[in-house]
Design a protein around this motif. Structure first.
Motif: not given
Length: 152
Positions: A1-29
């Motif tokens: 029986m064959s299997s697939t083995f992998s090790q893929i690690y990706i860091q992703t970065v994206f921004a709020v539209k218009g780079r507005q500071s809308l993510i509040s510390e109150v609800w970010e978690d």
């Protein structure tokens, strides 16, 4: 029986539209938990998530069957709705595009530390400086006009 083995690690970065500071510390978690839930429901592994009021970083362990662009599209779409329904009342939206950077297993501790230390890190470096540094470090060709909208 064959299997697939992998090790893929990706860091992703994206921004709020218009780079507005809308993510509040109150609800970010809550937002990070919600995004983590999406990643888990898509059978991927969240290794770290954190950010600033105008952008987020997360590191995932990916299965080879996962299409990163589909995953990011689902995260953005679902989390837009989640934030608007629970915190912003229809003002929140992610900006188009994202950065995705791959890492080896030996780099994971450093990447997790970097992500979890975002607030301290950004006392010394702007998001634009950080993002362009990633592009250069990973030797990704880019044109300034296609980068995120920057608030100077």
């Amino acid at each position: 029986m064959s299997s697939t083995f992998s090790q893929i690690y990706i860091q992703t970065v994206f921004a709020v539209k218009g780079r507005q500071s809308l993510i509040s510390e109150v609800w970010e978690d809550e937002l990070y938990k919600y995004i983590t839930g999406i990643v888990r429901n898509k059978e991927q592994k969240m290794l770290a998530i954190n950010g600033m009021p105008d952008h987020i970083h997360f590191l995932i362990g990916m299965r080879p069957s996962c299409c990163l662009s589909d995953l990011i599209r689902e995260i953005k779409k679902s989390s837009n709705k989640y934030v608007n329904d629970n915190f912003m009342k229809s003002n929140f939206q992610w900006q188009d595009g994202y950065g995705a950077f791959s890492y080896s297993h030996s780099a994971l501790d450093n990447v997790v530390g970097y992500i979890m230390n975002q607030k301290e890190h950004h006392k010394r470096q702007t998001f634009k400086e950080e993002y362009v540094e990633f592009l250069r470090k990973f030797q990704i060709d880019y044109k300034d006009e296609y980068l995120f909208e920057w608030i100077e």
